[in-house]
Design a protein around this motif. Structure first.
Motif, PDB file in Angstrom:
ATOM      1  N   ALA A  42      12.687  -4.773  -2.209  1.00 17.90           N
ATOM      2  CA  ALA A  42      11.790  -3.504  -1.939  1.00 17.90           C
ATOM      3  C   ALA A  42      12.047  -2.698  -3.195  1.00 17.90           C
ATOM      4  N   GLU A  43      13.390  -2.728  -3.702  1.00 17.69           N
ATOM      5  CA  GLU A  43      13.677  -2.093  -5.111  1.00 17.69           C
ATOM      6  C   GLU A  43      13.001  -2.654  -6.212  1.00 17.69           C
ATOM      7  N   LYS A  44      12.864  -3.820  -6.265  1.00 16.78           N
ATOM      8  CA  LYS A  44      12.335  -4.634  -7.467  1.00 16.78           C
ATOM      9  C   LYS A  44      10.784  -4.386  -7.372  1.00 16.78           C
ATOM     10  N   ILE A  45      10.025  -4.471  -6.328  1.00 11.99           N
ATOM     11  CA  ILE A  45       8.770  -4.213  -6.115  1.00 11.99           C
ATOM     12  C   ILE A  45       8.374  -2.762  -6.454  1.00 11.99           C
ATOM     13  N   ALA A  46       9.286  -1.891  -6.210  1.00  9.07           N
ATOM     14  CA  ALA A  46       9.035  -0.432  -6.451  1.00  9.07           C
ATOM     15  C   ALA A  46       9.261  -0.152  -8.042  1.00  9.07           C
ATOM     16  N   GLN A  47       9.983  -0.775  -8.820  1.00 10.73           N
ATOM     17  CA  GLN A  47      10.126  -0.867 -10.150  1.00 10.73           C
ATOM     18  C   GLN A  47       9.136  -1.563 -10.840  1.00 10.73           C
ATOM     19  N   MET A  48       8.407  -2.600 -10.271  1.00 14.84           N
ATOM     20  CA  MET A  48       7.081  -3.098 -10.838  1.00 14.84           C
ATOM     21  C   MET A  48       5.692  -2.312 -10.684  1.00 14.84           C
ATOM     22  N   THR A  49       5.640  -1.674  -9.471  1.00 12.23           N
ATOM     23  CA  THR A  49       4.416  -1.123  -9.178  1.00 12.23           C
ATOM     24  C   THR A  49       4.153   0.251 -10.042  1.00 12.23           C
ATOM     25  N   PRO A  50       3.057   0.871 -10.101  1.00  9.97           N
ATOM     26  CA  PRO A  50       2.878   1.861 -10.746  1.00  9.97           C
ATOM     27  C   PRO A  50       3.686   3.137 -10.511  1.00  9.97           C
ATOM     28  N   ASP A  51       3.876   4.088 -11.207  1.00  8.54           N
ATOM     29  CA  ASP A  51       4.573   5.383 -10.914  1.00  8.54           C
ATOM     30  C   ASP A  51       4.326   5.930  -9.561  1.00  8.54           C
ATOM     31  N   GLY A  52       5.120   6.217  -8.687  1.00  5.85           N
ATOM     32  CA  GLY A  52       4.926   7.092  -7.666  1.00  5.85           C
ATOM     33  C   GLY A  52       4.614   6.417  -6.414  1.00  5.85           C
ATOM     34  N   LEU A  53       4.691   4.840  -6.653  1.00  2.00           N
ATOM     35  CA  LEU A  53       4.593   4.040  -5.463  1.00  2.00           C
ATOM     36  C   LEU A  53       6.153   3.514  -5.302  1.00  2.00           C
ATOM     37  N   ASN A  54       6.966   3.809  -4.454  1.00  2.00           N
ATOM     38  CA  ASN A  54       8.217   3.439  -4.380  1.00  2.00           C
ATOM     39  C   ASN A  54       8.856   2.860  -3.079  1.00  2.00           C
ATOM     40  N   ALA A  55       8.137   2.751  -1.868  1.00  2.00           N
ATOM     41  CA  ALA A  55       8.542   2.576  -0.656  1.00  2.00           C
ATOM     42  C   ALA A  55       7.785   1.388  -0.062  1.00  2.00           C
ATOM     43  N   VAL A  56       8.566   0.578   0.463  1.00  2.00           N
ATOM     44  CA  VAL A  56       7.684  -0.919   0.906  1.00  2.00           C
ATOM     45  C   VAL A  56       7.909  -0.904   2.621  1.00  2.00           C
ATOM     46  N   PHE A  57       6.712  -1.482   3.138  1.00  2.00           N
ATOM     47  CA  PHE A  57       6.820  -2.159   4.412  1.00  2.00           C
ATOM     48  C   PHE A  57       6.801  -3.435   4.390  1.00  2.00           C
ATOM     49  N   PHE A  58       7.350  -4.410   4.817  1.00  2.00           N
ATOM     50  CA  PHE A  58       6.997  -5.874   4.681  1.00  2.00           C
ATOM     51  C   PHE A  58       6.327  -6.311   5.698  1.00  2.00           C
ATOM     52  N   THR A  59       5.591  -7.094   5.796  1.00  2.00           N
ATOM     53  CA  THR A  59       4.619  -8.204   6.653  1.00  2.00           C
ATOM     54  C   THR A  59       5.043  -9.722   6.180  1.00  2.00           C
ATOM     55  N   SER A  60       4.119 -10.366   6.978  1.00  2.00           N
ATOM     56  CA  SER A  60       4.078 -12.052   6.803  1.00  2.00           C
ATOM     57  C   SER A  60       2.823 -12.389   5.953  1.00  2.00           C
ATOM     58  N   GLY A  61       1.857 -11.476   5.536  1.00  2.00           N
ATOM     59  CA  GLY A  61       0.757 -11.961   4.677  1.00  2.00           C
ATOM     60  C   GLY A  61      -0.116 -10.829   4.643  1.00  2.00           C
ATOM     61  N   GLY A  62      -1.199 -11.090   4.036  1.00  2.00           N
ATOM     62  CA  GLY A  62      -2.191 -10.397   3.580  1.00  2.00           C
ATOM     63  C   GLY A  62      -2.844  -9.653   4.635  1.00  2.00           C
ATOM     64  N   SER A  63      -3.580 -10.401   5.959  1.00  2.00           N
ATOM     65  CA  SER A  63      -3.916  -9.775   6.997  1.00  2.00           C
ATOM     66  C   SER A  63      -3.151  -8.774   7.521  1.00  2.00           C
ATOM     67  N   GLU A  64      -2.032  -9.080   7.760  1.00  2.00           N
ATOM     68  CA  GLU A  64      -0.979  -8.098   8.255  1.00  2.00           C
ATOM     69  C   GLU A  64      -0.806  -6.873   7.422  1.00  2.00           C
ATOM     70  N   SER A  65      -0.891  -7.237   6.200  1.00  2.00           N
ATOM     71  CA  SER A  65      -0.664  -5.914   5.189  1.00  2.00           C
ATOM     72  C   SER A  65      -1.688  -5.084   5.495  1.00  2.00           C
ATOM     73  N   ASN A  66      -2.869  -5.476   5.226  1.00  2.00           N
ATOM     74  CA  ASN A  66      -3.893  -4.634   5.407  1.00  2.00           C
ATOM     75  C   ASN A  66      -4.153  -4.013   6.680  1.00  2.00           C
ATOM     76  N   ASP A  67      -3.821  -4.579   7.847  1.00  2.00           N
ATOM     77  CA  ASP A  67      -3.810  -4.220   9.147  1.00  2.00           C
ATOM     78  C   ASP A  67      -2.474  -3.000   9.139  1.00  2.00           C
TER      79      ASP A  67
END
Length: 447
Positions: A95-120
């Motif tokens: 979560a920390e690594k992804i927050a570092q990689m994403t554009p400014d202001g996007l810093n918290a991550v909810f994890f899923t198992s794949g793309g369909s779950e992510s969009n849901d």
């Protein structure tokens, strides 16, 4: 092999496949191993995986580093729940690594198992975001025609491809579709977006959801000013903007995330596929600091949303190693450079042959359109199945690609692993040239 084919027909219901075709002809191919950009089947036929399988094997097949990362984590702790605020190091660090990689202001991550779950999950989170602020009427999700967001309940409804609704109908209410800029340009597409907002009422709209590049819709690349205009509309009406980076994330477009190509920062970003290069199922939603702060302040009690494998420790460990390889080997930059070479090859084929329409790439995601008349963009009659014929010709020449034929188009999609080199790109171009020429001759062209 015959035993495996029989067992496949008897026991394995394939995703996004023709059940009748499977029963009549068996599995098209039974793959056995992968190495780099190549896949080898049980008959020892070798194929260039020019689609990264499902747009996802970004660092290529057979990377032992990821197998070792998985084994090391499994030996230590293969799985532990993240429910009820239980946590573990791999998910925290990812979560920390992804927050570092994403554009400014996007810093918290909810994890899923794949793309369909992510969009849901993104759709549920934005509805929750509005509900806890006393605006439960903000439930509608605007997405685009030709967009693809997955096959779970909400993501199927958000998908703008009618074929995906036909199976079981719209599963979730509140999904509405504006026109894609494909073929009509920014002005008409923005007019369509505004019209949808006006018809439904801005006070009922929770979010706008779109892919930076519409992948499964046919690699539809938007005009340069489209997403900036979309962002302006969203801000004017106080509508959240969700970027579906499931295909375009982690280097696919020559940037770490697709939306970076247009300098637009969304309120939410969904991801999957390239985060682990397909070595483990993993996805997620990255949310803005503003949304996170609202959740922290107003989301009382338990957040009743989560998956058994949200933040799976082994998947997170694999993702961390995968991202390390992406960065260490310069694969995002290689995606940009090899994408330019791929586009050069597409333009060469367009000059050489008479049934090539638009060609396009952004990084290592690209497409070639097949048309009856390139000058007028007149399409072939659907019954000729031109794209399917080219795909079969490529298969015979050892290249795995994907056709898109929605709305009577004939599009050949490409998304090879980001490790591809210039020689391998040239091989794809040579085989594509030969395959298209053979189909052109079948269609009766004598050039």
């Amino acid at each position: 092999m015959s035993n495996l084919i029989g067992l496949d027909k008897k026991h394995f219901i394939h995703p996004t496949s023709s059940i009748q075709q499977q029963q009549e002809k068996g599995a098209k191919v039974i793959m056995d191993k992968g190495d780099g950009i190549y896949l080898t089947d049980k008959d020892k036929n070798v194929y260039i995986d020019a689609m990264s399988s499902l747009w996802n094997v970004n660092i290529g097949h057979g990377r032992k580093e990821l197998a070792k990362a998985a084994a090391k984590q499994m030996e230590k702790m293969a799985y532990s729940s993240a429910f009820s605020t239980f946590s573990h190091e791999p998910a925290i660090k990812l979560a920390e690594k992804i927050a570092q990689m994403t554009p400014d202001g996007l810093n918290a991550v909810f994890f899923t198992s794949g793309g369909s779950e992510s969009n849901d999950s993104a759709i549920k989170l934005v509805r929750h975001y509005w509900k806890i602020q006393g605006k439960p009427e903000r439930r509608n999700i605007i997405s685009l025609r030709r967009g693809y967001h997955g096959v779970a309940a909400a993501s199927t409804s958000a998908t703008g491809i009618p074929e995906f609704w036909d199976m079981a109908g719209h599963m979730v209410s509140g999904s509405i579709h504006a026109k894609s800029p494909y073929g009509i340009g920014t002005e008409q597409a923005i007019d369509s977006l505004r019209q949808v907002i006006d018809e439904k009422g801005a006070e009922t709209i929770a979010a706008f959801l779109a892919e930076p590049i519409q992948g499964s819709g046919g690699v539809l690349i938007p005009p340069a000013d489209y997403f900036k205009k979309v962002r302006e509309v969203c801000e004017a009406y106080d509508i959240l903007f969700i970027a579906d980076e499931v295909i375009t994330g982690f280097g696919r477009t020559g940037k770490m995330f697709g939306m970076e190509n247009w300098g637009v920062i969304p309120d939410m970003m969904t991801f999957a596929k390239g985060v682990t290069s397909g070595y483990m199922p993993l996805g997620g939603v990255v949310i803005s600091d503003h949304i996170h702060n609202v959740l922290k302040e107003k989301s009382k009690g338990t957040l009743f949303h989560g998956f058994t494998y949200s933040g799976h420790p082994t998947a997170a460990a694999v993702a961390l190693k995968n991202i390390e390889i992406l960065e260490k080997e310069g694969l995002v930059e290689n995606s940009r450079e090899m994408g330019e070479k791929l586009l050069e090859g597409f333009h060469f084929i367009k000059k050489e042959l008479d049934i090539i329409g638009d060609v396009r790439t952004t990084g290592l995601i690209g497409a070639v359109e097949l048309v009856q008349n390139p000058e007028t963009n007149e399409r072939f009659p659907a019954e000729l199945q031109v794209a399917s014929k080219v795909i079969e010709a490529l298969h015979e020449r050892g290249v795995i690609c994907r056709p898109v034929t929605y709305e009577n188009t004939d599009i050949i999609c490409f998304a090879p692993p980001l490790i591809i080199n210039e020689t391998q790109v040239h091989t794809i171009i040579e085989k594509l040239h030969d395959a298209v020429r053979s189909v052109q001759q079948q269609l009766g062209d004598k050039h």
